[in-house]
Write a protein that holds these residues in place. Structure first.
Motif, short mmCIF file in Angstrom:
data_model
loop_
_atom_site.label_atom_id
_atom_site.label_comp_id
_atom_site.label_asym_id
_atom_site.label_seq_id
_atom_site.Cartn_x
_atom_site.Cartn_y
_atom_site.Cartn_z
N ARG A 107 -14.00 1.71 -0.47
CA ARG A 107 -13.19 2.40 -1.47
C ARG A 107 -11.75 1.91 -1.43
NH1 ARG A 107 -11.58 7.52 -3.87
NH2 ARG A 107 -10.51 8.50 -2.16
N ASP B 173 1.87 -2.43 4.58
CA ASP B 173 1.60 -3.84 4.29
C ASP B 173 2.87 -4.61 3.95
OD1 ASP B 173 -1.16 -3.42 4.49
OD2 ASP B 173 -1.22 -2.69 2.43
N LEU C 249 -4.17 -9.70 2.05
CA LEU C 249 -3.50 -8.71 2.88
C LEU C 249 -4.23 -8.54 4.20
CD1 LEU C 249 -2.66 -5.70 0.56
CD2 LEU C 249 -1.06 -7.27 1.63
N ARG D 204 -11.58 -1.68 -3.28
CA ARG D 204 -12.39 -1.87 -4.49
C ARG D 204 -11.93 -3.04 -5.32
NH1 ARG D 204 -14.09 3.30 -7.59
NH2 ARG D 204 -14.70 1.60 -8.96
N THR D 205 -10.66 -3.42 -5.19
CA THR D 205 -10.20 -4.57 -5.96
C THR D 205 -10.70 -5.87 -5.35
OG1 THR D 205 -8.18 -4.63 -4.65
CG2 THR D 205 -8.10 -3.44 -6.73
N ARG D 206 -11.17 -5.82 -4.11
CA ARG D 206 -11.54 -7.03 -3.39
C ARG D 206 -13.03 -7.32 -3.48
NH1 ARG D 206 -8.14 -10.73 -2.17
NH2 ARG D 206 -6.13 -9.85 -1.61
N GLU E 231 -2.19 -7.48 -5.93
CA GLU E 231 -2.52 -6.83 -4.66
C GLU E 231 -2.23 -5.33 -4.74
OE1 GLU E 231 -4.04 -7.89 -2.12
OE2 GLU E 231 -3.80 -10.07 -2.07
N LEU E 232 -3.14 -4.54 -4.19
CA LEU E 232 -2.90 -3.11 -4.02
C LEU E 232 -2.41 -2.93 -2.59
CD1 LEU E 232 -3.30 -0.21 -5.17
CD2 LEU E 232 -5.55 -0.24 -4.08
N VAL E 233 -1.16 -2.55 -2.43
CA VAL E 233 -0.60 -2.49 -1.07
C VAL E 233 -0.21 -1.07 -0.70
CG1 VAL E 233 0.27 -4.85 -1.24
CG2 VAL E 233 1.78 -2.94 -1.80
N GLU E 234 -0.17 -0.81 0.61
CA GLU E 234 0.40 0.43 1.13
C GLU E 234 1.70 0.07 1.83
OE1 GLU E 234 -2.50 2.53 3.47
OE2 GLU E 234 -4.05 2.26 1.94
N VAL F 279 -6.29 1.74 -7.80
CA VAL F 279 -7.28 0.68 -7.58
C VAL F 279 -7.61 0.01 -8.92
CG1 VAL F 279 -9.67 0.23 -6.93
CG2 VAL F 279 -8.29 1.84 -5.59
N ARG G 10 -4.35 -5.92 5.98
CA ARG G 10 -5.07 -4.64 5.99
C ARG G 10 -6.38 -4.74 5.23
NH1 ARG G 10 -4.98 -0.79 2.38
NH2 ARG G 10 -3.16 -1.72 1.38
N ALA H 131 -4.70 -2.17 -10.30
CA ALA H 131 -4.50 -3.38 -9.50
C ALA H 131 -5.61 -4.38 -9.82
CB ALA H 131 -4.48 -3.04 -8.02
N GLU H 132 -6.82 -3.85 -9.91
CA GLU H 132 -7.96 -4.72 -10.20
C GLU H 132 -7.83 -5.35 -11.57
OE1 GLU H 132 -11.65 -2.60 -10.39
OE2 GLU H 132 -12.81 -4.44 -10.09
#
Lengths: 472, 316
Positions: B97, A249, B2, B100-102, A243-246, A234, B4, A237-238
């Motif tokens: 959680r 996604d 995204l 958190r980047t959003r 984008e933080l993806v799984e 997190v 999600r 990425a921030e």
């Protein structure tokens, strides 16, 4: 190496502080202990409020924990850092060249410098990657080099982490915290900043995008929020603004990777993945994996997307390959290694195996493919029964083990219950490769908090410290 | 953004709103149970809190009688009840959680602190806390979170999904509260507008923070059809169905691409009925029927939002 007295990084030969530590020593002398304890409480409250936690496996349900933070920084002088920096860059450059070589012409194997079976029959070797050309020939874009110290000039590499090393968020957050806790101490010393790490990481990731993508889209692929290092995913990425993806996604279509967005599919060019090779692509590797992206490997092979780190990079950080790294440095760079290895015994060699079995009470024995401090024997600390049990494991499959002498790891002053006391530490700087190979001047320092303990792993009760690299 | 992420943020705000509404309903039940004219059976005051919730059958099966302690346990503490205050706050925090980047760091800290304060909540701690104080606290944490969101979040798509989550959930809750309370408060056979207990209607208004609003808007004694009008049709009251749907309708504008999405049509259709509806017509056709229909259509809109934005985007 014979057992030697423990080297304390703060203490000089005459008993006073070494020059880089003088200011800290003076500050400690004038700072009451209860203030330090109060600051530690503040730091803990801060970390909890910000949610800087990791998940620990093995307690049944994964539990959310904090890694203990020691408020006293560890200090490295400009000269000490210069050695570490030079040695790390050299090592990672050589290891990237080694990886390119064994997935292409295998010159080093033909030259007989590394036993072919150790590389090619290695579980971490990925035949699917043979002959695949990667942008910039980089395999390990982010490497964490574990270094220990036994004397003023004696730095040894303990392990190369070339797959998905973690801990860099602690390097950055610990700095934020010490600056907040001790602004005066910090301001009085010229500590080199580490804050540019995320920018530099992004720059390197963009540099390895597939050709013809002038404004590449970078994403960070995480296994999800139950992963031990999720906070770090997190955080990075921030900090990079990506984008933080799984896995769910992303999807593959027409030889490209896309992410699902509220506005439709968007193409992805570079994936900074924090998922192990085995789980990346259920079609190519573990079919049970729900973390990965079906078809990803085929896109990697055709050059439609770049993974950082590359699939198959792990073959070069294997504990068996480790003992050949000095040779690897000489072979590709024609230079002597700046940083030495810890002498190791590979139990696949009968002579080494015999020696190790006779000296179990002096050695540290590890699984060749293990990580995280699990499943190792620390000979001098183990009971007779533990050593006996371990001996049986070794006899069952000697080639699965390697051994090293127990090192007298250096210590640093650490705040403990009844005052400031020396505790053993190690050092993990992060080496970035892409456009160039470089480090920010800082590292993740782990500290073994129980008195006398040599195990710094966070999964085994280790804590962290901020690492201050001083300017010239 | 995204898909999600949109889904996580949408549920984050729905869950925090749900926790707030649960606290509101329970606060009213508690207040009523303290009234001097209290009925002999305490379940009379606590049963509605179960009826308003999402799963009355689950309560009946596990707890049986709607006593104060049973209802509080189910609606506040029960880890297995996904709509308990405990579960809602945990789910909101878990969704935050993941994103958190959003969200702004202030939003995360507000939710994380809320969660940490109740992570080990049990009946004994709730008792020490005090029921009124606890309900007020839940409401104020929800207010804080919403305020921090408006005050610090970038007004991008993420923000719009957060807002939509709040208003879809709130509309659902206001409709349920009105439906159940209306049944309970209106003695059988009595016409709307007959003599009903002032305290009870007052409590209903308080449960949606509408007591003073009612006074300011109507300047008359409390009458059931005016209460219904305020909570269903009055556009300037922020918890009315009309206000909630106006917000959803308006927020969908910047989110929807040029093509016409079904969720946009559903939201516009539902909002139009509230914007141009008349309370007399609603009562003529049956308030209960109207509210049931509203809850169904609001749910259909929520499902459609989910499929249009959140599980979409697989190219064929």
């Amino acid at each position: 190496m014979s057992p030697s007295p423990v080297f304390d990084e703060m203490t000089g030969p005459a008993g006073g502080p070494r020059p880089a530590w003088a200011a800290l020593q003076a500050w400690l002398d004038s700072t009451p202990l209860d203030l330090l304890h109060r600051k530690r409480g503040e730091a803990e409250a801060l970390f909890r409020r910000l949610g800087i936690t990791f998940y620990l496996y093995g307690d049944g349900a994964a539990a959310e924990r904090m890694i203990p933070f020691d408020v006293l920084p560890r200090i490295l002088s400009a000269e000490e850092w210069a050695t570490v920096e030079r040695g790390c860059i050299q090592r990672v450059q050589a290891l990237n060249m080694f990886l390119h070589d064994i997935y292409h012409d295998r010159e080093i194997l033909r030259a007989g410098k590394v036993p072919a079976d150790l590389a090619i029959d290695n579980d971490a070797y990925r035949p699917e990657m043979a002959g695949v050309d990667l942008p910039g020939r980089v395999y390990s874009h982010i490497a964490g080099i574990d270094i220990v110290r036994t004397g003023p000039d004696d730095f040894f590499v303990l392990e190369d982490n070339l797959r998905t090393p973690s801990g860099v968020s602690y390097m950055l957050e610990n700095r934020e915290t010490t600056m907040r806790l001790f602004p005066d101490l910090f301001a009085g010393m010229s500590v080199r900043p580490v804050g540019s790490y995320p920018d530099r990481l992004l720059q390197n990731l963009r540099a390895v995008a597939p050709a013809g993508r002038p404004d590449p889209a970078v994403v960070l692929l995480t296994p999800g929020r139950l992963n031990a290092a999720y906070f770090e995913h997190v955080f990075l990425a921030e900090q990079m603004g990506v984008e933080l993806v799984e896995g769910q996604d992303l999807f593959v279509d027409g030889g490209r990777v896309f992410m699902r967005t509220t506005g439709g599919p968007e193409r992805v060019d570079v994936i900074y993945r924090r998922i192990d090779d085995d789980f990346l692509d259920p079609l190519a590797f573990d079919p049970e994996s729900v973390l990965g992206v079906a078809g990803l490997l085929s896109v990697v092979r055709s050059g439609g997307v770049t993974l950082a780190n590359a699939i198959g990079a792990g073959v070069a950080d294997d504990k068996a390959i480790y003992s050949f790294v000095p040779e690897i440095v000489r072979f590709y760079l024609g230079e002597e290694p700046v940083l030495a290895n810890v002498p190791s015994y590979l139990l696949r060699n009968p002579d080494d195996c015999r020696y190790v079995l006779e000296h179990l009470d002096e050695l540290v024995v590890k699984e060749v493919h293990g990580s995280g401090g699990y499943g190792m024997l620390i000979g001098p600390k183990a009971s007779r029964a533990e050593r006996e049990a371990y001996r049986q494991r070794i006899l069952a499959d000697p080639a699965a083990f390697m051994a090293q002498p127990t090192l007298a790891l250096s210590t640093c002053p650490t705040l403990v219950e009844d005052g400031v006391a020396p505790r053993h530490v190690d050092l993990r700087p992060f080496v970035l490769s892409g456009e160039t190979t470089s480090l920010v001047p800082g590292a993740f320092t782990r500290v073994a908090l129980p008195e006398g303990s040599l195990v710094v792993n966070s999964s085994q009760g280790g804590g962290t410290k901020d690492t201050w690299v001083l300017g010239e | 953004m995204l898909s999600r992420s949109a889904e996580n943020l949408y549920w984050m705000s729905r869950y925090i709103e749900r926790a707030e509404n649960a606290a509101r309903v329970l606060d009213v039940s508690y207040r009523m149970s303290l009234m001097p004219s209290a009925a002999p059976k305490e379940s009379l005051y606590w049963q509605p809190a179960i009826e308003i919730g999402n799963d009355p059958a689950a309560f009946g099966a596990q707890y049986g009688e709607a006593s104060q302690s049973n209802v509080l346990h189910f609606t506040v503490l029960d880890r297995a009840n996904p709509s308990s205050v405990y579960s809602c706050i945990r789910a909101a925090r878990e969704n935050a959680r993941a994103e958190r980047t959003r969200i702004s760091s202030e939003m995360w800290e507000a939710l994380n602190e809320t969660w940490l304060a109740i992570a080990d909540l049990d009946a004994a701690r709730l008792d020490t806390w005090g029921l009124r104080a606890f309900f007020d606290w839940v409401k104020s944490r929800s207010h804080l979170f919403r305020g921090v969101t408006v005050g610090t979040a970038l007004q991008d798509d993420a923000f719009h999904f957060i807002r939509i989550g709040t208003f879809i959930e709130r509309a659902d809750s206001t409709a349920r509260i009105l439906d159940v309370k209306y049944h309970v408060l209106l003695p059988s056979g009595e016409e709307a507008g007959g003599s009903v207990d002032y305290y009870q209607w007052g409590a209903l208004l308080r449960s949606v923070s509408a007591f003073r609003a009612y006074r300011n808007v109507y300047r008359r004694e409390i009458a059931p059809w005016r209460v219904a009008e305020l909570l269903i049709l009055y556009p300037a009251f922020p918890r009315s169905l009309a206000a909630c749907l106006a917000e959803v309708d308006r927020t969908l504008g910047p989110l929807a691409p040029s093509e016409r999405l079904e969720c946009v049509r559903l939201a516009g259709d539902l909002y139009a009925d509230l914007r141009y509806g008349k309370i007399d017509d609603i009562f003529r056709d049956g308030l209960h029927e109207f509210l049931e229909d509203f809850i169904r259509r609001n749910n259909r809109l929520a499902d459609r939002l989910q499929s249009d934005f959140m599980m979409s985007a697989v190219v064929e």
